[in-house]
Design a protein around this motif. Structure first.
Motif, PDB file in Angstrom:
ATOM      1  N   LEU A 390       0.824  -1.211   0.000  1.00  0.00           N
ATOM      2  CA  LEU A 390       0.000   0.000   0.000  1.00  0.00           C
ATOM      3  C   LEU A 390       0.858   1.262   0.000  1.00  0.00           C
ATOM      4  N   THR A 391       2.011   1.214   0.687  1.00  0.00           N
ATOM      5  CA  THR A 391       2.916   2.371   0.686  1.00  0.00           C
ATOM      6  C   THR A 391       3.479   2.609  -0.705  1.00  0.00           C
ATOM      7  N   ALA A 392       3.878   1.526  -1.383  1.00  0.00           N
ATOM      8  CA  ALA A 392       4.404   1.667  -2.743  1.00  0.00           C
ATOM      9  C   ALA A 392       3.347   2.242  -3.684  1.00  0.00           C
ATOM     10  N   LEU A 393       2.121   1.744  -3.582  1.00  0.00           N
ATOM     11  CA  LEU A 393       1.045   2.249  -4.441  1.00  0.00           C
ATOM     12  C   LEU A 393       0.733   3.713  -4.135  1.00  0.00           C
ATOM     13  N   PHE A 394       0.769   4.067  -2.851  1.00  0.00           N
ATOM     14  CA  PHE A 394       0.459   5.445  -2.471  1.00  0.00           C
ATOM     15  C   PHE A 394       1.493   6.421  -3.030  1.00  0.00           C
ATOM     16  N   VAL A 395       2.759   6.122  -2.796  1.00  0.00           N
ATOM     17  CA  VAL A 395       3.812   7.032  -3.267  1.00  0.00           C
ATOM     18  C   VAL A 395       3.914   6.992  -4.786  1.00  0.00           C
ATOM     19  N   GLY A 396       3.795   5.794  -5.372  1.00  0.00           N
ATOM     20  CA  GLY A 396       3.957   5.669  -6.820  1.00  0.00           C
ATOM     21  C   GLY A 396       2.814   6.249  -7.624  1.00  0.00           C
ATOM     22  N   TRP A 397       1.576   6.057  -7.142  1.00  0.00           N
ATOM     23  CA  TRP A 397       0.406   6.464  -7.932  1.00  0.00           C
ATOM     24  C   TRP A 397      -0.354   7.646  -7.339  1.00  0.00           C
ATOM     25  N   LYS A 398      -0.598   7.634  -6.043  1.00  0.00           N
ATOM     26  CA  LYS A 398      -1.348   8.745  -5.438  1.00  0.00           C
ATOM     27  C   LYS A 398      -0.526  10.029  -5.457  1.00  0.00           C
ATOM     28  N   LEU A 399       0.727   9.933  -5.013  1.00  0.00           N
ATOM     29  CA  LEU A 399       1.595  11.116  -5.071  1.00  0.00           C
ATOM     30  C   LEU A 399       2.155  11.297  -6.481  1.00  0.00           C
ATOM     31  N   GLY A 400       2.626  10.199  -7.076  1.00  0.00           N
ATOM     32  CA  GLY A 400       3.128  10.247  -8.451  1.00  0.00           C
ATOM     33  C   GLY A 400       4.225  11.276  -8.646  1.00  0.00           C
ATOM     34  N   GLY A 411      13.633  19.905  -6.317  1.00  0.00           N
ATOM     35  CA  GLY A 411      14.748  20.035  -7.255  1.00  0.00           C
ATOM     36  C   GLY A 411      16.030  20.566  -6.663  1.00  0.00           C
ATOM     37  N   ARG A 412      16.044  20.889  -5.378  1.00  0.00           N
ATOM     38  CA  ARG A 412      17.245  21.449  -4.757  1.00  0.00           C
ATOM     39  C   ARG A 412      18.278  20.376  -4.405  1.00  0.00           C
ATOM     40  N   GLN A 413      17.877  19.093  -4.418  1.00  0.00           N
ATOM     41  CA  GLN A 413      18.794  17.997  -4.122  1.00  0.00           C
ATOM     42  C   GLN A 413      18.796  17.022  -5.292  1.00  0.00           C
ATOM     43  N   ALA A 414      19.978  16.683  -5.769  1.00  0.00           N
ATOM     44  CA  ALA A 414      20.097  15.822  -6.946  1.00  0.00           C
ATOM     45  C   ALA A 414      19.698  14.387  -6.618  1.00  0.00           C
ATOM     46  N   PHE A 415      18.969  13.760  -7.548  1.00  0.00           N
ATOM     47  CA  PHE A 415      18.618  12.344  -7.445  1.00  0.00           C
ATOM     48  C   PHE A 415      18.444  11.818  -8.873  1.00  0.00           C
ATOM     49  N   PRO A 416      19.548  11.425  -9.516  1.00  0.00           N
ATOM     50  CA  PRO A 416      19.494  11.001 -10.923  1.00  0.00           C
ATOM     51  C   PRO A 416      18.579   9.812 -11.177  1.00  0.00           C
ATOM     52  N   LEU A 417      18.351   8.977 -10.158  1.00  0.00           N
ATOM     53  CA  LEU A 417      17.536   7.776 -10.343  1.00  0.00           C
ATOM     54  C   LEU A 417      16.076   7.984  -9.928  1.00  0.00           C
ATOM     55  N   ALA A 418      15.652   9.232  -9.854  1.00  0.00           N
ATOM     56  CA  ALA A 418      14.305   9.530  -9.345  1.00  0.00           C
ATOM     57  C   ALA A 418      13.220   8.827 -10.162  1.00  0.00           C
ATOM     58  N   HIS A 419      13.320   8.862 -11.479  1.00  0.00           N
ATOM     59  CA  HIS A 419      12.274   8.260 -12.310  1.00  0.00           C
ATOM     60  C   HIS A 419      12.321   6.734 -12.240  1.00  0.00           C
ATOM     61  N   VAL A 420      13.511   6.176 -12.079  1.00  0.00           N
ATOM     62  CA  VAL A 420      13.634   4.727 -11.885  1.00  0.00           C
ATOM     63  C   VAL A 420      12.971   4.318 -10.568  1.00  0.00           C
ATOM     64  N   TRP A 421      13.225   5.104  -9.538  1.00  0.00           N
ATOM     65  CA  TRP A 421      12.619   4.869  -8.220  1.00  0.00           C
ATOM     66  C   TRP A 421      11.092   4.875  -8.314  1.00  0.00           C
ATOM     67  N   LEU A 422      10.545   5.857  -9.014  1.00  0.00           N
ATOM     68  CA  LEU A 422       9.093   5.945  -9.154  1.00  0.00           C
ATOM     69  C   LEU A 422       8.550   4.763  -9.954  1.00  0.00           C
ATOM     70  N   PHE A 423       9.273   4.345 -10.985  1.00  0.00           N
ATOM     71  CA  PHE A 423       8.848   3.190 -11.791  1.00  0.00           C
ATOM     72  C   PHE A 423       8.810   1.925 -10.928  1.00  0.00           C
ATOM     73  N   ILE A 424       9.812   1.727 -10.082  1.00  0.00           N
ATOM     74  CA  ILE A 424       9.847   0.557  -9.198  1.00  0.00           C
ATOM     75  C   ILE A 424       8.647   0.572  -8.253  1.00  0.00           C
ATOM     76  N   LEU A 425       8.356   1.742  -7.685  1.00  0.00           N
ATOM     77  CA  LEU A 425       7.221   1.837  -6.761  1.00  0.00           C
ATOM     78  C   LEU A 425       5.893   1.596  -7.469  1.00  0.00           C
ATOM     79  N   ARG A 426       5.803   1.984  -8.717  1.00  0.00           N
ATOM     80  CA  ARG A 426       4.538   1.830  -9.437  1.00  0.00           C
ATOM     81  C   ARG A 426       4.308   0.408  -9.936  1.00  0.00           C
ATOM     82  N   PHE A 427       5.369  -0.239 -10.398  1.00  0.00           N
ATOM     83  CA  PHE A 427       5.180  -1.520 -11.086  1.00  0.00           C
ATOM     84  C   PHE A 427       5.936  -2.688 -10.437  1.00  0.00           C
TER      85      PHE A 427
END
Length: 442
Positions: A390-400, A411-427
Motif C-alpha cells: 500500500l505504501t508503494a502504491l500510495f507514493v507511486g500512484w497517489k503522489l506520483g 529540485g534542490r537535491q540531486a537524485f538522478p535515479l528519481a524516475h527509476v525509483w518511481l517506476f519501481i514503486l509503481r510496477f
C-alpha cells in the motif's frame, strides 16, 4: 505541534538510529537460519537482489512520507492523501505494536542466555541436551516473562529521552558497539578449523536448491530485516530537517543493514560447519545449535556471552524504533505527553507479550492452531507486505510526480535515479510484494 517538532541533531545520528531500526533480530537471528535452510549462496544472492530492488525504494518512500508531512504514519497518510489512506498508517502502527509484543519475549531470551554463558550452564556437546534446556527455560513461566518486562523497561527508558537525548544518543553508542562485537565474533568463526566449508556454502550459489519457497523467503527476509511496512522509517523521517539529502541517507541505511546480515552469515555459518552441525536448524540455530558450537570452542563462554550481548544490542535498537512509532502517533494525535505515551504503550505492549511468553509451554494458549507467539508472528508476516504494498502504491500512484518533487526537495537535491525509483514503486515492487502475499496464502 508540528512547529515545535524535534529534529535529529545530525545526519549521522539519524542514520545510526534508522540503521538501528533496520538492524535487529531479523539480521542476526533470522537471516543466518533462513540462509542455512534455503541453500546458502543462492539465497544470499536473491536476498541482495530484493534488497536493492524493493528495500531501497520502499525505505526511501517511507522517509519521503515522514519528512514531507512531519507527522506520524497516520498523520502522514492523512495529510498527503486523505480519504481512506490514513488506514495504511493505522495498519503500520498496529503491526509494529504486535511485533514489539513478541519481540520483547525473544529479546528476553537473549538476556537469559548471556547469564547462561557466564555461569557455564549451556556448556553441553549435544543439540539434544541444549534443546531440552532451552525448552525447559522458555516454558518456565515466570522468568521469561520477567526478562521480557525488563527488556521492555529498557526500551521505554530510551524512548522517554526523546529523539535527541534518548534515541539518537543511544544509537550513536550502540551501533558502533554492535559492529565491534560482530567483527570480534567473525574473526573467531572464520579462523576455526573447517570454517572454509561454511564460507563456501554461504558464498557459492547452488541454484538446484532454489524453489518458489526460496524466492518467497528471500523477499520476506528483505522486508523483515529492513523494518518495512510498520511505519518506523515514516516516523524517523518525520524528524528530518528539510536539508537532509534522503536518497543518499537511504542508500547508507540499506547498506549498513545488509552489511550486518552478511556479516552475521560469516559469523554463524562457518562456525556451524566447523563443528559439523546442521545449518538448516531453523529458529533453533541461535538458541540450540550455536551454544553447542560455543561449548566446543576455546574460550567459548566468552565468545558465547559476546554473541548474545550482540543480539541484545540489535534487539534493543529495533525495539526502540517500534515503540517510537506508537509513541509518536499518540503524541501527535492525542493530548498525551511523551512520558505518558511511552509508559502507557510500554505497559500495554508488555501485557500483550505475556501470553506470547506463556504460550511457549507454561500455558496452552493457541490461536488458529498455533501458540500465541507463533500466531502473532504469522499475523505480522502477512501485515508487513500489505503495508509495504500500500505504501508503494500510495507514493507511486497517489503522489506520483509530486513524490519526485518531495524526494528532491523541489529540485534542490540531486537524485538522478528519481524516475527509476518511481517506476519501481509503481510496477516492480507491487508485483513482487503481491507474489509474496499470494505465495504465503496458498
Amino acid at each position: 505541534m508540528a512547529a515545535a517538532r524535534e529534529h535529529w541533531g545530525s545526519r549521522f545520528g539519524f542514520i545510526m538510529a534508522a540503521a538501528g531500526s533496520a538492524v535487529g533480530l531479523g539480521n542476526i537471528w533470522k537471516f543466518p537460519y533462513e540462509t542455512g535452510a534455503n541453500g546458502g549462496g543462492a539465497f544470499l544472492l536473491l536476498y541482495l537482489l530484493f534488497i536493492v530492488i524493493f528495500g531501497a525504494s520502499l525505505i526511501l518512500a517511507e522517509m519521503v512520507l515522514g519528512r514531507a508531512s512531519g507527522r506520524n504514519p497516520v498523520g502522514a497518510f492523512r495529510l498527503l492523501g486523505g480519504g481512506a489512506w490514513p488506514g495504511v498508517g493505522y495498519l503500520g502502527v498496529f503491526t509494529g505494536f504486535v511485533i514489539l509484543s513478541f519481540y520483547i519475549v525473544i529479546a528476553g531470551w537473549t538476556v537469559a542466555y548471556m547469564g547462561f554463558m557466564l555461569d557455564g550452564s549451556l556448556m553441553s556437546s549435544t543439540p539434544e541436551e541444549i534443546g531440552a534446556q532451552f525448552g525447559g527455560f522458555i516454558s518456565g513461566g515466570v522468568t521469561p516473562v520477567v526478562l521480557a518486562g525488563l527488556f521492555m523497561a529498557a526500551t521505554v527508558a530510551v524512548v522517554l529521552g526523546g529523539i535527541g537525548k534518548g534515541i539518537e544518543r543511544a544509537s550513536k553508542l550502540l551501533m558502533p558497539v554492535l559492529f565491534l562485537l560482530l567483527l570480534v565474533l567473525i574473526a573467531r568463526a572464520v579462523s576455526l578449523p573447517g570454517a572454509g566449508e561454511g564460507i563456501r556454502f554461504f558464498l557459492v550459489p547452488d541454484w538446484s536448491k532454489v524453489t518458489g519457497a526460496t524466492v518467497t523467503s528471500a523477499i520476506g527476509q528483505a522486508f523483515f530485516s529492513l523494518s518495512l511496512g510498520m511505519g518506523a522509517l515514516i516516523t524517523y523521517g518525520s524528524y528530518l530537517p528539510k536539508s537532509t539529502p534522503m536518497p543518499g541517507s537511504a542508500a547508507i541505511i540499506v547498506g549498513l543493514d545488509t552489511m550486518v546480515a552478511v556479516l552475521a552469515g560469516f559469523m554463524i555459518l562457518p562456525a556451524v560447519f566447523a563443528y559439523s552441525l546442521d545449518p538448516a536448524a531453523g529458529p533453533g540455530l541461535t538458541f540450540v545449535t550455536l551454544p553447542v558450537v560455543f561449548s566446543q570452542m576455546p574460550a567459548g563462554t566468552v565468545f558465547g556471552f559476546v554473541f548474545f550481548a550482540l543480539l541484545f544490542v540489535a534487539a534493543l535498537t529495533s525495539a526502540v524504533s517500534l515503540l517510537e512509532v506508537v509513541v509518536t502517533y499518540l503524541v501527535d494525535e492525542t493530548p498525551l505527553t511523551r512520558r505518558q505515551a511511552a509508559l502507557g504503550a510500554g505497559l500495554v505492549c508488555f501485557g500483550l507479550g505475556v501470553p506470547s511468553s506463556l504460550s511457549q509451554g507454561a500455558v496452552d494458549i493457541q490461536v488458529f492452531g498455533m501458540d500465541f507467539l507463533s500466531a502473532a508472528a504469522a499475523l505480522t508476516d502477512l501485515l508487513l507486505p500489505i503495508g509495504g504494498l500500500l505504501t508503494a502504491l500510495f507514493v507511486g500512484w497517489k503522489l506520483g510526480p509530486k513524490a519526485l518533487a518531495l524526494v528532491t526537495d523541489e529540485g534542490r537535491q540531486a537524485f538522478p535515479l528519481a524516475h527509476v525509483w518511481l517506476f519501481i514503486l509503481r510496477f516492480v515492487a507491487p508485483i513482487g510484494i503481491a507474489y509474496v502475499l499470494i505465495s504465503g496464502l496458498i
